[in-house]
Design a protein around this motif. Structure first.
Motif, mmCIF file in Angstrom:
data_model
loop_
_atom_site.group_PDB
_atom_site.id
_atom_site.type_symbol
_atom_site.label_atom_id
_atom_site.label_comp_id
_atom_site.label_asym_id
_atom_site.label_seq_id
_atom_site.Cartn_x
_atom_site.Cartn_y
_atom_site.Cartn_z
ATOM 1 N N ALA A 227 24.276 32.557 -51.189
ATOM 2 C CA ALA A 227 23.920 31.255 -51.763
ATOM 3 C C ALA A 227 25.116 30.302 -51.724
ATOM 4 C CB ALA A 227 23.423 31.431 -53.200
ATOM 5 N N ALA A 228 26.303 30.813 -52.056
ATOM 6 C CA ALA A 228 27.516 29.984 -52.021
ATOM 7 C C ALA A 228 27.816 29.528 -50.602
ATOM 8 C CB ALA A 228 28.694 30.771 -52.589
ATOM 9 N N LEU A 229 27.615 30.424 -49.641
ATOM 10 C CA LEU A 229 27.876 30.092 -48.237
ATOM 11 C C LEU A 229 26.920 29.009 -47.739
ATOM 12 C CD1 LEU A 229 29.850 31.332 -46.048
ATOM 13 C CD2 LEU A 229 27.820 32.473 -45.151
ATOM 14 N N LEU A 230 25.648 29.131 -48.106
ATOM 15 C CA LEU A 230 24.651 28.144 -47.671
ATOM 16 C C LEU A 230 24.856 26.801 -48.373
ATOM 17 C CD1 LEU A 230 21.420 30.341 -47.445
ATOM 18 C CD2 LEU A 230 23.080 29.792 -45.676
ATOM 19 N N LEU A 231 25.241 26.850 -49.636
ATOM 20 C CA LEU A 231 25.578 25.613 -50.342
ATOM 21 C C LEU A 231 26.768 24.934 -49.676
ATOM 22 C CD1 LEU A 231 25.097 23.740 -52.767
ATOM 23 C CD2 LEU A 231 26.601 25.219 -54.112
ATOM 24 N N ASN A 232 27.724 25.734 -49.258
ATOM 25 C CA ASN A 232 28.890 25.218 -48.540
ATOM 26 C C ASN A 232 28.478 24.522 -47.243
ATOM 27 O OD1 ASN A 232 31.753 25.580 -49.404
ATOM 28 N ND2 ASN A 232 32.037 26.105 -47.255
ATOM 29 N N SER A 233 27.554 25.134 -46.517
ATOM 30 C CA SER A 233 27.064 24.551 -45.265
ATOM 31 C C SER A 233 26.364 23.223 -45.501
ATOM 32 C CB SER A 233 26.102 25.523 -44.562
ATOM 33 O OG SER A 233 26.759 26.678 -44.128
ATOM 34 N N ALA A 234 25.582 23.147 -46.587
ATOM 35 C CA ALA A 234 24.886 21.899 -46.908
ATOM 36 C C ALA A 234 25.875 20.787 -47.248
ATOM 37 C CB ALA A 234 23.919 22.133 -48.070
ATOM 38 N N LEU A 235 26.906 21.126 -48.021
ATOM 39 C CA LEU A 235 27.922 20.133 -48.373
ATOM 40 C C LEU A 235 28.715 19.701 -47.142
ATOM 41 C CD1 LEU A 235 29.262 21.706 -51.700
ATOM 42 C CD2 LEU A 235 27.816 19.686 -51.462
ATOM 43 N N PHE A 236 29.033 20.653 -46.272
ATOM 44 C CA PHE A 236 29.739 20.362 -45.026
ATOM 45 C C PHE A 236 28.942 19.359 -44.191
ATOM 46 C CE2 PHE A 236 30.578 21.209 -40.540
ATOM 47 C CZ PHE A 236 31.965 21.224 -40.484
ATOM 48 N N PHE B 202 19.790 16.727 -40.007
ATOM 49 C CA PHE B 202 20.319 16.740 -41.375
ATOM 50 C C PHE B 202 19.249 17.169 -42.380
ATOM 51 C CE2 PHE B 202 21.461 14.285 -45.316
ATOM 52 C CZ PHE B 202 22.492 15.116 -45.689
ATOM 53 N N ILE B 203 18.034 16.643 -42.224
ATOM 54 C CA ILE B 203 16.933 17.015 -43.126
ATOM 55 C C ILE B 203 16.624 18.504 -43.001
ATOM 56 C CG2 ILE B 203 14.462 16.720 -43.578
ATOM 57 C CD1 ILE B 203 14.809 13.766 -42.812
ATOM 58 N N LEU B 204 16.610 19.020 -41.764
ATOM 59 C CA LEU B 204 16.341 20.443 -41.545
ATOM 60 C C LEU B 204 17.434 21.299 -42.178
ATOM 61 C CD1 LEU B 204 15.108 20.484 -37.830
ATOM 62 C CD2 LEU B 204 13.733 20.836 -39.887
ATOM 63 N N ILE B 205 18.684 20.896 -42.005
ATOM 64 C CA ILE B 205 19.797 21.650 -42.586
ATOM 65 C C ILE B 205 19.678 21.717 -44.098
ATOM 66 C CG2 ILE B 205 22.290 21.568 -43.033
ATOM 67 C CD1 ILE B 205 22.636 20.532 -40.151
ATOM 68 N N THR C 134 26.659 17.285 -45.287
ATOM 69 C CA THR C 134 26.566 16.019 -46.016
ATOM 70 C C THR C 134 27.810 15.165 -45.792
ATOM 71 O OG1 THR C 134 25.206 17.100 -47.698
ATOM 72 C CG2 THR C 134 26.171 14.990 -48.292
ATOM 73 N N ALA C 135 28.927 15.811 -45.511
ATOM 74 C CA ALA C 135 30.166 15.067 -45.235
ATOM 75 C C ALA C 135 30.155 14.438 -43.849
ATOM 76 C CB ALA C 135 31.372 16.004 -45.365
ATOM 77 N N ILE C 136 29.236 14.876 -42.970
ATOM 78 C CA ILE C 136 29.223 14.405 -41.587
ATOM 79 C C ILE C 136 28.001 13.557 -41.247
ATOM 80 C CG2 ILE C 136 29.118 15.149 -39.166
ATOM 81 C CD1 ILE C 136 30.732 17.596 -39.949
ATOM 82 N N TYR C 137 26.805 14.090 -41.498
ATOM 83 C CA TYR C 137 25.584 13.493 -40.945
ATOM 84 C C TYR C 137 25.209 12.124 -41.508
ATOM 85 C CZ TYR C 137 24.624 17.636 -38.173
ATOM 86 O OH TYR C 137 24.709 18.626 -37.232
ATOM 87 N N TYR D 66 24.998 23.880 -34.842
ATOM 88 C CA TYR D 66 24.495 25.247 -34.831
ATOM 89 C C TYR D 66 24.778 26.003 -36.117
ATOM 90 C CZ TYR D 66 23.671 24.718 -29.809
ATOM 91 O OH TYR D 66 23.223 24.307 -28.590
ATOM 92 N N HIS D 67 26.018 25.934 -36.589
ATOM 93 C CA HIS D 67 26.394 26.782 -37.731
ATOM 94 C C HIS D 67 25.596 26.475 -38.997
ATOM 95 C CE1 HIS D 67 28.859 29.461 -40.060
ATOM 96 N NE2 HIS D 67 29.142 28.494 -40.897
ATOM 97 N N PRO D 68 25.589 25.225 -39.509
ATOM 98 C CA PRO D 68 24.820 24.975 -40.741
ATOM 99 C C PRO D 68 23.313 25.097 -40.563
ATOM 100 C CG PRO D 68 25.701 22.920 -39.861
ATOM 101 C CD PRO D 68 26.316 24.020 -39.061
ATOM 102 N N LEU D 69 22.824 24.957 -39.323
ATOM 103 C CA LEU D 69 21.386 25.061 -39.079
ATOM 104 C C LEU D 69 20.945 26.511 -38.915
ATOM 105 C CD1 LEU D 69 18.893 23.232 -38.759
ATOM 106 C CD2 LEU D 69 19.321 23.217 -36.290
#
Length: 308
Positions: free
Chosen positions: A62-71, A33-36, A73-76, A278-281
């Motif tokens: 940037a929007a895509l990567l922000l989306n990955s970070a939020l995704f 999570f920290i790495l992501i 945050t909803a799990i980890y 894999y995807h957000p990382l």
């Protein structure tokens, strides 16, 4: 857990030997999570800071990567809490909220990728019209649609699920994905039909649009000079890698409900963790290494860090 609590709380039964490996699981999830967060926000901040990256293509990244970070945050964070808890439970309203975040952000991902594909199509196939077509207003409309449409559609599914009676209080997973439908006493035809519509609307149609645009790009770049082919390869390859990665994740998420019974609990856990790891990382790594301008700023950032 008494009857009243059973109505409210859901047991997450997809974990494997939590008591034996809880601290190892916790350490792995926290590290990932920290790495992501660090990887994704590093690229987002570079795009925000440097004016030469304030182009539509980088705004979409940037929007895509922000989306990955939020995704993530909803799990980890919930996973980390579960691994340190005696019982892995979640309240049904919280479960629905996690479900809402997961699928609204997943839908946004496909629409953002579609917006990026259109940007590349205009840039390579209609270069003279690019400044006129891809204006700031156009980009903002794409971003608004990408986040609002999936959010509204998923909200409808959540409201329909909230009214469904629950008979099963154990979710055979580690977070609240579409397995929550297995908790309902009876299957809802309305939910099923709406789910198919939502899948077509924010999944299949954007995918077909992306394939169409990249096919056109491939045809035009093949018939063009070497410089155009090189530009197409440099800017489109990262998007295609991300699209393939995310499509595999979504395909697994859809199939696990149908085929979950055919796998052991350990196999399901491993496959689920791979799908959300894999995807957000890898997204920020792909864009950081494959996008030339972002790589330049990353290299300069780390070189300055070494000097300090």
């Amino acid at each position: 857990m008494d009857k009243e609590l059973n109505v409210t709380y859901i047991t997450l039964g997809g974990h494997v030997e939590v008591n034996k490996y809880r601290y190892l699981y916790f350490l792995i999830m926290l590290t990932v999570f920290i790495l992501i967060i660090c990887f994704n926000f590093t690229i987002v901040c570079l795009i925000w800071i440097h004016r030469n990256l304030h182009e539509p293509m980088y705004v979409f990244i940037a929007a895509l990567l922000l989306n990955s970070a939020l995704f993530s945050t909803a799990i980890y964070p919930k996973l980390c809490i579960d691994y340190l808890s005696e019982k892995q439970v979640i309240s049904y309203p919280a479960c629905l909220f996690q479900f809402y975040l997961l699928y609204s952000l997943s839908g946004s991902e496909f629409l953002l990728l579609a917006g990026m594909a259109y940007d590349r199509y205009v840039s390579i196939c209609k270069p003279l019209q690019y400044p006129t077509i891809m204006r700031k207003t156009t980009v903002n409309i794409f971003l608004g649609i990408a986040w609002l449409v999936p959010a509204c559609q998923t909200a409808v599914a959540v409201l329909l699920s909230a009214d469904m009676k629950i008979c099963n209080f154990t979710l055979n997973g580690i977070f609240c994905n579409n397995l929550i439908y297995s908790l309902h006493c009876v299957s809802s035809k309305t939910l099923s039909i709406f789910g198919i519509f939502a899948l077509l609307d924010v999944g299949l149609f954007p995918m077909l649009f992306i394939l169409f645009t990249y096919t056109r790009i491939l045809m035009i770049s093949y018939c063009s000079c070497r410089a155009v082919r090189k530009k197409a390869a440099q800017t489109c390859l990262p998007h295609l890698l991300v699209l393939i990665s995310f499509s595999i994740l979504c395909a697994y998420d859809i199939l696990i409900v149908r085929l979950g019974a055919n796998f052991s609990q350990t196999v399901r856990l491993i496959m689920t963790l791979q799908a959300v790891l894999y995807h957000p990382l890898l997204n920020p790594i792909i864009y950081g290494l494959k996008m030339k301008e972002i790589y330049k700023h990353l290299k300069r950032l780390f070189c300055q860090a070494k000097v300090i």
